[in-house]
Design a protein around this motif. Structure first.
Motif, mmCIF file in Angstrom:
data_model
loop_
_atom_site.group_PDB
_atom_site.id
_atom_site.type_symbol
_atom_site.label_atom_id
_atom_site.label_comp_id
_atom_site.label_asym_id
_atom_site.label_seq_id
_atom_site.Cartn_x
_atom_site.Cartn_y
_atom_site.Cartn_z
ATOM 1 N N THR A 40 0.858 -1.188 0.000
ATOM 2 C CA THR A 40 0.000 0.000 0.000
ATOM 3 C C THR A 40 0.895 1.239 0.000
ATOM 4 O OG1 THR A 40 -1.596 1.282 1.296
ATOM 5 C CG2 THR A 40 -0.210 -0.232 2.511
ATOM 6 N N PRO A 41 0.508 2.314 -0.662
ATOM 7 C CA PRO A 41 1.315 3.540 -0.680
ATOM 8 C C PRO A 41 1.560 4.122 0.716
ATOM 9 C CG PRO A 41 -0.342 3.620 -2.406
ATOM 10 C CD PRO A 41 -0.652 2.408 -1.574
ATOM 11 N N LEU A 42 0.744 3.748 1.696
ATOM 12 C CA LEU A 42 0.951 4.245 3.062
ATOM 13 C C LEU A 42 2.262 3.738 3.674
ATOM 14 C CD1 LEU A 42 -2.676 3.839 4.437
ATOM 15 C CD2 LEU A 42 -1.545 5.937 3.670
ATOM 16 N N MET A 43 2.871 2.708 3.068
ATOM 17 C CA MET A 43 4.148 2.175 3.548
ATOM 18 C C MET A 43 5.320 3.073 3.176
ATOM 19 S SD MET A 43 3.946 -1.745 2.314
ATOM 20 C CE MET A 43 2.659 -2.850 2.799
ATOM 21 N N LEU A 44 5.101 3.993 2.242
ATOM 22 C CA LEU A 44 6.201 4.759 1.666
ATOM 23 C C LEU A 44 6.472 6.049 2.424
ATOM 24 C CD1 LEU A 44 5.259 4.384 -2.099
ATOM 25 C CD2 LEU A 44 6.779 2.940 -0.721
ATOM 26 N N ASN A 45 7.752 6.433 2.423
ATOM 27 C CA ASN A 45 8.114 7.731 2.990
ATOM 28 C C ASN A 45 8.012 8.793 1.888
ATOM 29 O OD1 ASN A 45 10.468 7.525 1.426
ATOM 30 N ND2 ASN A 45 11.739 6.902 3.144
ATOM 31 N N SER A 46 8.424 10.002 2.192
ATOM 32 C CA SER A 46 8.294 11.110 1.232
ATOM 33 C C SER A 46 9.195 10.947 0.004
ATOM 34 C CB SER A 46 8.596 12.437 1.930
ATOM 35 O OG SER A 46 9.911 12.430 2.451
ATOM 36 N N HIS A 47 10.162 10.032 0.055
ATOM 37 C CA HIS A 47 11.050 9.783 -1.084
ATOM 38 C C HIS A 47 10.575 8.615 -1.942
ATOM 39 C CE1 HIS A 47 13.868 12.633 0.602
ATOM 40 N NE2 HIS A 47 13.806 11.989 1.752
ATOM 41 N N GLY A 48 9.450 7.998 -1.552
ATOM 42 C CA GLY A 48 8.914 6.874 -2.315
ATOM 43 C C GLY A 48 9.501 5.531 -1.948
ATOM 44 N N ASN A 49 10.213 5.465 -0.832
ATOM 45 C CA ASN A 49 10.796 4.212 -0.359
ATOM 46 C C ASN A 49 9.953 3.632 0.775
ATOM 47 O OD1 ASN A 49 13.120 4.383 -2.025
ATOM 48 N ND2 ASN A 49 14.035 5.819 -0.583
ATOM 49 N N ILE A 50 10.049 2.306 0.959
ATOM 50 C CA ILE A 50 9.368 1.697 2.091
ATOM 51 C C ILE A 50 9.995 2.260 3.357
ATOM 52 C CG2 ILE A 50 8.855 -0.450 3.298
ATOM 53 C CD1 ILE A 50 9.024 -1.854 0.550
ATOM 54 N N HIS A 51 9.166 2.804 4.230
ATOM 55 C CA HIS A 51 9.640 3.489 5.434
ATOM 56 C C HIS A 51 10.338 2.500 6.375
ATOM 57 C CE1 HIS A 51 9.776 6.173 8.830
ATOM 58 N NE2 HIS A 51 9.355 7.147 8.041
ATOM 59 N N GLY A 52 11.489 2.903 6.906
ATOM 60 C CA GLY A 52 12.267 2.053 7.809
ATOM 61 C C GLY A 52 11.517 1.669 9.069
ATOM 62 N N SER A 53 10.667 2.556 9.569
ATOM 63 C CA SER A 53 9.923 2.222 10.786
ATOM 64 C C SER A 53 8.896 1.125 10.517
ATOM 65 C CB SER A 53 9.242 3.462 11.368
ATOM 66 O OG SER A 53 8.277 3.969 10.477
ATOM 67 N N TYR A 54 8.362 1.087 9.313
ATOM 68 C CA TYR A 54 7.441 0.015 8.932
ATOM 69 C C TYR A 54 8.171 -1.325 8.963
ATOM 70 C CZ TYR A 54 4.135 -2.661 6.108
ATOM 71 O OH TYR A 54 3.273 -3.615 5.653
ATOM 72 N N ASN A 85 19.263 -5.026 9.307
ATOM 73 C CA ASN A 85 20.081 -4.623 8.171
ATOM 74 C C ASN A 85 19.134 -4.236 7.046
ATOM 75 O OD1 ASN A 85 22.686 -5.372 9.311
ATOM 76 N ND2 ASN A 85 21.932 -7.461 9.133
ATOM 77 N N PHE A 86 19.125 -2.961 6.680
ATOM 78 C CA PHE A 86 18.314 -2.492 5.565
ATOM 79 C C PHE A 86 19.151 -2.710 4.306
ATOM 80 C CE2 PHE A 86 16.888 -0.153 9.274
ATOM 81 C CZ PHE A 86 15.516 -0.321 9.199
ATOM 82 N N LEU A 87 18.727 -3.622 3.449
ATOM 83 C CA LEU A 87 19.556 -4.060 2.336
ATOM 84 C C LEU A 87 19.333 -3.271 1.051
ATOM 85 C CD1 LEU A 87 19.183 -7.886 2.976
ATOM 86 C CD2 LEU A 87 21.057 -6.376 3.691
ATOM 87 N N LYS A 88 18.080 -3.212 0.588
ATOM 88 C CA LYS A 88 17.818 -2.550 -0.693
ATOM 89 C C LYS A 88 16.330 -2.266 -0.819
ATOM 90 C CE LYS A 88 18.457 -3.029 -5.645
ATOM 91 N NZ LYS A 88 18.868 -3.877 -6.752
ATOM 92 N N GLN A 89 16.013 -1.124 -1.384
ATOM 93 C CA GLN A 89 14.621 -0.819 -1.706
ATOM 94 C C GLN A 89 14.272 -1.537 -3.009
ATOM 95 O OE1 GLN A 89 12.156 1.007 -0.219
ATOM 96 N NE2 GLN A 89 13.454 1.318 1.565
ATOM 97 N N PRO A 90 13.096 -2.137 -3.072
ATOM 98 C CA PRO A 90 12.712 -2.804 -4.326
ATOM 99 C C PRO A 90 12.489 -1.791 -5.441
ATOM 100 C CG PRO A 90 10.918 -2.897 -2.730
ATOM 101 C CD PRO A 90 12.078 -2.264 -2.040
ATOM 102 N N GLU A 91 12.894 -2.151 -6.670
ATOM 103 C CA GLU A 91 12.686 -1.263 -7.810
ATOM 104 C C GLU A 91 11.216 -1.257 -8.232
ATOM 105 O OE1 GLU A 91 15.523 -2.042 -10.933
ATOM 106 O OE2 GLU A 91 17.144 -2.185 -9.477
ATOM 107 N N ASP A 120 12.014 -10.347 -6.293
ATOM 108 C CA ASP A 120 13.361 -10.912 -6.182
ATOM 109 C C ASP A 120 14.309 -10.054 -5.348
ATOM 110 O OD1 ASP A 120 12.685 -13.080 -7.769
ATOM 111 O OD2 ASP A 120 13.258 -12.061 -9.628
ATOM 112 N N THR A 121 13.784 -9.034 -4.680
ATOM 113 C CA THR A 121 14.628 -8.109 -3.932
ATOM 114 C C THR A 121 14.588 -8.416 -2.441
ATOM 115 O OG1 THR A 121 14.200 -6.365 -5.558
ATOM 116 C CG2 THR A 121 15.070 -5.677 -3.417
ATOM 117 N N ASP A 122 15.764 -8.676 -1.856
ATOM 118 C CA ASP A 122 15.873 -8.791 -0.403
ATOM 119 C C ASP A 122 15.876 -7.372 0.152
ATOM 120 O OD1 ASP A 122 16.039 -11.569 -0.420
ATOM 121 O OD2 ASP A 122 18.222 -11.546 -0.613
ATOM 122 N N ILE A 123 14.840 -7.048 0.945
ATOM 123 C CA ILE A 123 14.686 -5.694 1.474
ATOM 124 C C ILE A 123 15.466 -5.516 2.770
ATOM 125 C CG2 ILE A 123 13.023 -4.023 2.381
ATOM 126 C CD1 ILE A 123 10.905 -5.423 0.611
ATOM 127 N N ALA A 124 15.338 -6.482 3.684
ATOM 128 C CA ALA A 124 15.978 -6.354 5.001
ATOM 129 C C ALA A 124 16.069 -7.723 5.652
ATOM 130 C CB ALA A 124 15.173 -5.408 5.890
#
Length: 135
Positions: A40-54, A85-91, A120-124
């Motif tokens: 859901t878009p509510l997961m995203l921060n102002s930069h369009g990434n999945i928010h770390g607190s989520y 460990n925050f690894l990568k934001q999914p494309e 296929d993206t490991d996020i954390a």
């Protein structure tokens, strides 16, 4: 009550809707839980990434739920360490899959490893340690 709600019995009720859990499965033999969360878009921060607190709330809550598979009703868990460990934001933003498994347990300590992926993206990944206390 839906079938999913009854399966989520040990998952904190206040987080069930917030996290948009689509699928939940426990493997009591391996002391693992598996979640699929609806993107859901509510997961995203102002930069369009999945928010770390989520990711942090999701990973520690899943670790606790997995650790609870190993304790009795006369015991409680206290988290003493949680490292992410925050690894990568999914494309491509898609559903998030989570796997949280107990990696070791002694009479007083439980170690849990948690992995979050999207496609296929490991996020954390995270490692959580709990102390078991008797009631």
């Amino acid at each position: 009550m839906s079938e999913l709600d009854s399966e989520l019995g040990s998952f904190p009720e206040a987080l069930r809707d917030l996290l948009k859990i689509r699928e939940y499965r426990e493997d009591k033999k391996s002391n693992c839980i598996y979640l699929t969360l609806e993107f859901t878009p509510l997961m995203l921060n102002s930069h369009g990434n999945i928010h770390g607190s989520y990711i942090a709330v999701l990973s520690i809550t899943a670790a606790e739920t997995a650790a609870k598979l190993t304790i009795s009703e006369e015991e409680v868990l206290m988290a003493v360490s949680h490292s992410i460990n925050f690894l990568k934001q999914p494309e491509i933003l898609n559903d998030i899959e989570l796997e949280s498994c107990v990696t070791s347990r002694s009479d007083r300590i439980v170690h849990v490893s948690t992995f979050l992926r999207s496609l296929d993206t490991d996020i954390a990944n995270s490692a959580t340690v709990f102390v078991i206390e008797k009631l």
